[in-house]
Design a protein around this motif. Structure first.
Motif: not given
Length: 925
Positions: A812-823, A825-833
């Motif tokens: 959602h934040l990546a879609g709005t251009g917020a800089p924390e969005g990508e971080a 996303l990566r953090r969430g994917l790492r948690r799932l992994e």
């Protein structure tokens, strides 16, 4: 032995008598001597005495000479017989005869002596006689005279005798043994055992195998040979894997050998063997002597006699082989001895269990004293009749046998029979809970007082109370409501009755409401209930009810449940035999703490060791692991509901476990069932619909999945099971409705789930409800709820749920251009992994609605909002196969389209999902 053969060949014989126990190899030794003598050119005469032939005079000479005369030619036979009839040689004629012999016997002796002398004059003779102890007296007298003359004859004599046999003590046998060279057989040593094993199998045996062979046989050759033959017949070899076969071998031939030996015993020995077989080696020797009707002197004599024969061990306390005990008495005699032993032990004040063990071996009807002994023995083996100790259910199944036999032979009626039925139910309730219920049901009309009926009802496990007959359920409700008042000073019985009444009403909203009201009272003053086993049983039932309905805050449930964990070992609340894991008291506590988002303490509390009697089941461990967000670990458990099998038992635990598996993207629950399972009620139907929904989702049949989920939800609401922590069907329905474009209906379900989750207060349930609603709303309002979901889930034990919320918020934040969005996303994917929750091969495709990119600041859904489930069916087919690891070529071949068509569908899906390529599809929720 070689000397006897050599001397006979040289014209001057020798006499040898070999003694030993049963099966010690005496007969095999005679066989070997006979073979050696035949090779040396001797005439071998062979006889074997038998107990049944003891009354036939001169039976041994007949066995010696009849085959010789029959095999000889006519000339030799005529010559030998003619030589035995005239006057004897001077030396033989002058030989003194036994005055006890009749003239006929004396004439027969002279003829035999002459015949043997004549045969020996032509060729040296070896006389072999087996089992001298059973020979007739006339034959023994002749053999004694023969042995006395052997130094002057080309004849050798070798006989065998069974040490300890009553016949071996007769004067003629003792005289024969005294005139000959005595030899005694010895047990086989390790080298001899190794040689016999190698000879039988053609190769050396394993050291462990040889050791067990030596132990089982006791060094007795015949026993070892019979055991090895049985191992060979079973296809075994001299290896360690065949040790159980050696230990359990009971060769029929060996049994007959022992039986034949026992038939030859005198009455005293037979009585002693029967008594020892019935009482066992650990019995008091004085009791054995009394049962065998032996005085101390007779006892010592019989023990020595049987030990010499190799039937008893050297310490006289046991049998050398189990088969000796088996044949020591026939079934009728054994039953008579058991009854006599029971009365003898009872009269001498022995423990009731010792007496009862003998009574169980008697098939005939028992007298009143025996019935009372059986009841006393059952009381000594179990404490099940005491409600305050009922949690310690290591009851002895022998008590069940005692009481069943007492019930069979008892002639009591009315209240006394009811009391006996209650005693039996108390012994059965953990090993055979269904049978215990039947006996309680039979006892209730017979019991005289409300107190007795209430105690009987506490023997019904709470996990089975909903399946008992209707009249028993009414009795539980009446006792709880006070219409059948219970006089119980300590309130123990009343508390246990209340636990059963509350469990009985768990499938009714009104009953659940009463349980939640009672739980609030317990939360206010918990010590009174947690200090007793009965109170802890009730608390477990109340916590379960609160978890189902969500009527008490999760924080209170978690606090009380964790206190209960600290003071209650898992073994104390393990389910009775045959009860599904979720229905038992341990399953209730597991479900309550999982619903309250407190699974961590359960991991230490549950016993994972499958060899332990208190071991947790695979389903219990699976639910805890799913609550921690570890579906891969749950799937790796052996068994459990996650494996492909039919619809499980109708328990709230199983319904919640299936829901947790779907939510956690756990492995498939099995094929979609063809139709509604027969019986089972509302719970079974709801579970059935849940499994159907999971199957429909896997197959991409979204409309069928929605129909099944809504039907499942209606049934759960009818039951009063509305807690979204266990049954999150509303959020699933909301996402499916949003896919169909029914945004209003989707928001209604999402709002209802969010309200219920806030009332319950568990982080996992509240975070999930916030994430789903934030995804549906979109815009700034959606972002706010997504941020709240992430914050709430930081306090949750479900790390995978936090990872999913971070992914959704990150997109959602990546879609709005917020800089924390990508971080994010990566953090969430790492948690799932890290949690093992991101494996596409184990993902159940629950449809989700997520923001992609470009959300407007005004909170409304901008054109950049993308609905994941707005993918076309063709696009969904391609995406599912990519997530499963298939290449474009493989997908094209499977779907029957061109690779170009696959690439176009993928490009469209990437745009809708807001992802950069194939590698990002794994994290798409």
């Amino acid at each position: 032995m070689r000397d006897a053969v050599t001397r006979a060949a040289d014209g001057s014989g020798a006499a040898v008598v070999v003694g030993g126990g049963v099966g010690s190899g005496r007969t095999a030794l005679l066989d070997a001597v006979g073979v050696a003598a035949g090779r040396a050119g001797l005439t071998v005469l062979r006889a074997a005495s038998a107990l049944v032939e003891r009354d036939f005079e001169f039976g041994v000479p007949r066995q010696l000479f009849d085959p010789l005369l029959a095999a000889a030619g006519a000339d030799a036979r005529t010559r030998w017989l003619a030589a035995s009839r005239p006057r004897l040689p001077a030396a033989l004629a002058a030989e003194p005869l036994d005055p006890a012999e009749t003239h006929e016997e004396q004439d027969r002796v002279r003829e035999l002596q002459a015949l043997l002398a004549t045969v020996g004059a032509e060729r040296p003779v070896l006389v072999l006689v087996d089992d001298l102890q059973w020979a007739d007296t006339a034959s023994l007298r002749w053999l004694n005279r023969l042995v006395a003359r052997i130094p002057d004859l080309p004849v050798s004599f070798v006989g065998t005798t069974l040490h300890g046999d009553p016949g071996a003590g007769r004067p003629p046998v003792r005289g024969l043994a005294g005139s000959a060279v005595p030899l005694r057989s010895r047990p086989l040593g390790p080298a001899a055992v190794r040689g016999m094993v190698a000879g039988r199998f053609g190769r050396a045996g394993d050291p462990e195998f040889l050791q067990v062979c030596e132990e089982v046989s006791g060094g007795v050759p015949s026993v070892l040979r019979a055991v090895l033959d049985e191992v060979v017949a079973a296809g075994g070899g001299p290896v360690a894997a065949c040790i159980p076969a050696v230990r359990s071998a009971r060769p029929a031939g060996l049994r007959e050998r022992f039986a034949r030996c026992l038939r030859a015993q005198d009455d005293a020995a037979r009585r002693y063997l029967g008594a020892l077989a019935v009482l066992g080696p650990a019995a008091d020797p004085a009791v054995v002597a009394r049962l065998a009707e032996l005085d101390p002197h007779g006892l010592r004599a019989v023990q020595g006699q049987l030990t010499e024969q190799g039937l008893l061990t050297d310490d006289h306390t046991g049998f050398t082989h189990p088969l000796v005990r088996d044949v020591a008495a026939d079934p009728a005699e054994r039953e008579r001895l058991h009854l006599r032993a029971a009365r003898l032990l009872h009269e001498t004040g022995h423990h009731a269990q010792e007496v009862a063990a003998h009574l169980l071996a008697v098939a005939a009807p028992l007298d009143g004293w025996a019935v009372e002994v059986l009841r006393a023995a059952a009381h000594q083996t179990t404490t099940a009749l005491r409600p305050d100790t009922a949690d310690d259910h290591d009851d002895d199944p022998v008590a069940v046998r005692y009481l069943r036999r007492a019930l069979l032979d008892s002639d009591v009626r009315g209240h006394e029979r009811g009391a006996l039925l209650v005693e039996l139910a108390a012994a059965e309730r953990f090993t055979e809970p269904g049978t215990a219920v039947r006996h309680v049901s039979q006892a209730l009309p017979l019991l005289a007082s409300p107190q007795d009926r209430a105690v009987a009802l506490t023997l019904i496990d709470p996990s089975t109370v909903r399946e008992v007959p209707a009249r028993v359920q009414e009795a539980v409700r009446a006792a709880d409501a006070g219409t059948d008042p219970v006089v119980d000073d300590e309130c123990t019985v009343a508390v246990r009755i209340r636990a059963r009444a509350r469990r009985l009403d768990e499938q009714h909203p009104e009953g659940l409401a009463r349980s939640c009201a009672l739980l609030r009272e317990v939360v206010a003053a918990p010590d009174e209930h947690l200090s007793t086993a009965a109170g802890r049983e009730l608390v477990g039932v109340l916590l379960h009810a609160a978890a189902l309905t969500g009527g008490v805050p999760a924080a209170d449930v978690a606090h009380l449940g964790e206190r209960l964990l600290r003071i209650t070992p898992a073994r104390e609340v393990r389910p009775p035999h045959g009860i599904p894991p979720g229905d038992g008291p341990r399953g209730l506590l597991v479900l309550a703490l999982v619903a309250a988002d407190r699974p961590r303490p359960l991991e230490d509390w549950l016993v994972p060791d499958p060899t332990s009697p208190a071991a947790a089941t695979a389903d219990e461990l699976a639910l805890v692991l799913l609550a921690r967000g570890r579906p891969a670990a749950a799937a790796a458990l052996p068994g459990g509901v996650l494996r492909e099998r039919g619809v499980p038992a109708s328990a709230a635990f199983h319904t919640a476990l299936i829901a947790a598996a779907i939510e956690a993207r756990a492995p498939a629950l099995g094929p979609e069932p063809a139709g509604r399972p027969p019986g089972g009620g509302l719970v079974a139907h709801a579970t059935h619909q849940l499994v159907r929904a999971a199957g429909a989702l896997r197959a991409g049949r979204q409309d069928l999945a929605l129909e099944c989920l809504l039907d499942c939800g209606r049934h759960l609401e009818h039951l009063g099971w509305s807690n979204p922590a266990l049954f999150p069907w509303r959020s699933w329905a909301a996402r499916l409705l949003r896919r169909r474009g029914a945004t209003g209906a989707a928001l209604e379900w999402a709002d209802e789930e969010l309200a219920l989750a806030r009332a319950w207060g568990a982080p996992a349930a509240l975070g999930r409800a916030l994430r789903v609603r934030g995804s549906l709303v979109g815009g700034a309002a959606g972002a706010t709820q997504l941020r709240e979901a992430v914050e709430v889930l930081r306090d949750s034990a479900d790390t995978a749920a936090l990872g999913r919320a971070e992914i959704v918020l990150g997109r959602h934040l990546a879609g709005t251009g917020a800089p924390e969005g990508e971080a994010l996303l990566r953090r969430g994917l790492r948690r799932l992994e890290e949690a093992g929750a991101g494996d596409p091969d184990t993902a159940t495709p629950v449809p989700t609605v997520e923001p992609a990119a470009g959300t407007g600041d005004d909170g409304e859904e901008s054109p950049a909002w993308r609905v994941v489930d707005a993918l076309t069916d063709a696009e969904r087919q391609v995406v599912d196969r990519v997530v499963g690891g298939a290449t474009n070529k493989m997908i094209a071949e499977e779907l029957g389209v061109s690779r170009r068509a696959v690439e176009k569908r993928l490009t469209s899906a990437y745009r809708k999902l807001g992802v950069s390529g194939r590698s990002a599809l794994r994290g798409a929720d």
